[in-house]
Enzyme design. Structure first.
Site, PDB file in Angstrom:
ATOM      1  N   TYR A 223       7.355   0.230  -0.533  1.00  0.00           N
ATOM      2  CA  TYR A 223       8.417  -0.727  -0.869  1.00  0.00           C
ATOM      3  C   TYR A 223       7.809  -1.927  -1.591  1.00  0.00           C
ATOM      4  O   TYR A 223       6.620  -2.190  -1.496  1.00  0.00           O
ATOM      5  CB  TYR A 223       9.207  -1.158   0.379  1.00  0.00           C
TER       6      TYR A 223
ATOM      7  N   TYR B  92      -4.347   3.088   7.898  1.00  0.00           N
ATOM      8  CA  TYR B  92      -4.376   3.025   6.435  1.00  0.00           C
ATOM      9  C   TYR B  92      -5.310   4.094   5.863  1.00  0.00           C
ATOM     10  O   TYR B  92      -5.004   4.711   4.842  1.00  0.00           O
ATOM     11  CB  TYR B  92      -4.824   1.629   5.960  1.00  0.00           C
TER      12      TYR B  92
ATOM     13  N   ARG C 139      -5.026  -0.800  12.777  1.00  0.00           N
ATOM     14  CA  ARG C 139      -4.333  -0.612  11.497  1.00  0.00           C
ATOM     15  C   ARG C 139      -5.222   0.009  10.423  1.00  0.00           C
ATOM     16  O   ARG C 139      -4.767   0.772   9.590  1.00  0.00           O
ATOM     17  CB  ARG C 139      -3.838  -1.973  10.971  1.00  0.00           C
TER      18      ARG C 139
END
Ligand SMILES: C[S@@+](CC[C@H](N)C(=O)[O-])C[C@H]1O[C@@H](n2cnc3c(N)ncnc32)[C@H](O)[C@@H]1O
Length: 279
Positions: free
Chosen positions: A99, A77, A73
Site C-alpha cells: 500500500y 520482512y 519484525r
C-alpha cells in the site's frame, strides 16, 4: 548475448485510497503478472486485488512470526522477501504490491529488488502515492515552503539527530514510538512521554502538532487532530498515524552567504551561456 534470467520482479504501490490512487501502470502489472504477492492490510483493497490478479499470495500472515520466541519484525520482512524471490526464481513474472508507495518506509521491496538483481533477474519499482503525498494534499502544507525533515519516530528517539525547528517535521510510525523489541505494533504513554521530552529540546511544549490519518476509502474520514505537544502521551495513536510537526520558528537569513552571492558578477545571459558552451 542476453544473460538475463527468465523470472522478473516489479514492485508496485496501490496508493492510500484504493479507488483512484492506483496508477495505470501499476494496475497493468497487477493484471498481467503470473502472480501478485502482496502485503495490503485494507480488506477492500485486498479483495479487489485478488479479483484482478491471475494468482494472489497474501503475506500478511507472516506477521505472526513476531509471536514466536526469538523472532521479530526483521524475520517477518526477510521471509516476505524470500517468498517474493522464490517465485522469481521459478521463472515467474512477479508483481509485489504494497500500500502507498512501495519504496517509502517499506524495506521488503528494496530488499527484494536488490536480491533479484544480485541473482541476475530483472527487477524494478513503480512509484505510488504515499501517506506523505496525501498529507500534503489533505493538510495543505507545501514541503517546499520551509523544507521538510522526515524520519521514523523510534529512529528519531534512539539516534542523535539534528532537528531544524524552522522546517516541517514528519514523524512516521509514532504509534510504535520507542518499541524496541520489534515484536509489537503499539506504544504507550510512558514511551510517548520520552518522545515528547526529546521533541521539547527543539519545540515548546504548547506547540501545535497534527495527528494525521489519511482516509483509505471514500466512506472513511481523514483524521487531522491538532493537539499540544505536551498532550501527545494521552492521545490515541494507531499504526497508521503520522505525526506532523509544523515549524516552530522563522527561518533566519545566512547573511555571510547572502553577502558572498551579492559580491559575485551578474550571471551571463542565456545567449552568452550557450555560446560559451559551444566554444
Ligand atoms: C510501514 S509505513 C508504510 C508507508 C507506506 N509505504 C506509504 O507509502 O505511505 C507505515 C507508516 O505509514 C504512515 N501511514 C500509513 N497509513 C497511513 C494513513 N492512512 N494515514 C497517514 N499515515 C499513514 C504511518 O506513519 C505508518 O506508521
Amino acid at each position: 548475448m542476453n544473460t538475463q534470467k527468465q523470472g522478473k520482479l516489479i514492485c508496485v504501490g496501490t496508493g492510500m485510497r484504493m479507488a483512484g490512487q492506483l496508477t495505470p501502470i501499476a494496475k497493468s502489472y497487477i493484471e498481467t503478472a503470473d502472480v501478485v504477492i502482496a502485503a495490503v492490510p485494507n480488506v477492500f483493497a485486498r479483495k479487489w486485488l485478488q479479483g484482478i490478479a491471475k494468482e494472489y499470495v497474501c503475506l500478511l500472515g507472516y506477521y505472526s512470526d513476531c509471536d514466536v520466541e526469538g523472532k521479530n519484525r526483521r524475520d517477518t520482512y526477510r521471509r516476505m522477501t524470500e517468498t517474493i524471490l522464490q517465485a522469481v526464481r521459478e521463472g515467474k513474472t512477479v508483481c509485489a504490491a504494497f500500500y502507498g508507495h512501495p519504496g517509502i518506509f517499506a524495506c521488503i521491496s528494496h530488499m527484494a529488488i536488490e536480491g533479484a538483481r544480485a541473482e541476475g533477474f530483472s527487477a524494478h519499482m513503480e512509484p505510488g502515492i504515499s501517506a506523505e503525498d496525501c498529507l500534503v494534499a489533505d493538510i495543505g502544507i507545501d514541503p517546499g515552503k520551509t523544507g521538510v525533515q522526515a524520519m521514523e519516530t523510534t529512529q528519531f528517539m534512539i539516534y542523535q539527530r539534528k532537528i531544524d525547528p524552522t522546517c516541517l517535521l514528519i514523524l512516521w510510525q509514532p504509534g510504535l514510538a520507542g518499541e524496541l523489541s520489534l515484536k509489537r505494533f503499539d506504544t504507550d504513554a510512558a514511551r510517548l512521554q520520552v518522545l515528547v521530552d526529546k521533541l521539547a529540546r527543539d519545540y515548546p511544549l504548547d506547540h501545535e502538532v497534527i495527528l494525521y490519518e489519511a482516509a483509505t476509502h471514500p466512506l472513511e474520514q481523514t483524521r487531522q487532530d491538532k493537539i499540544r505537544l505536551r498532550d501527545l502521551p494521552q492521545a490515541s495513536l494507531k499504526q497508521i498515524t503520522t505525526l506532523v510537526i509544523p515549524p516552530a520558528a522563522a527561518m533566519q537569513f545566512d547573511q555571510v552567504i547572502i553577502d558572498r552571492l551579492k559580491a559575485l558578477p551578474a550571471l551571463g545571459t542565456v545567449s552568452e551561456l550557450s555560446e560559451a558552451s559551444v566554444s
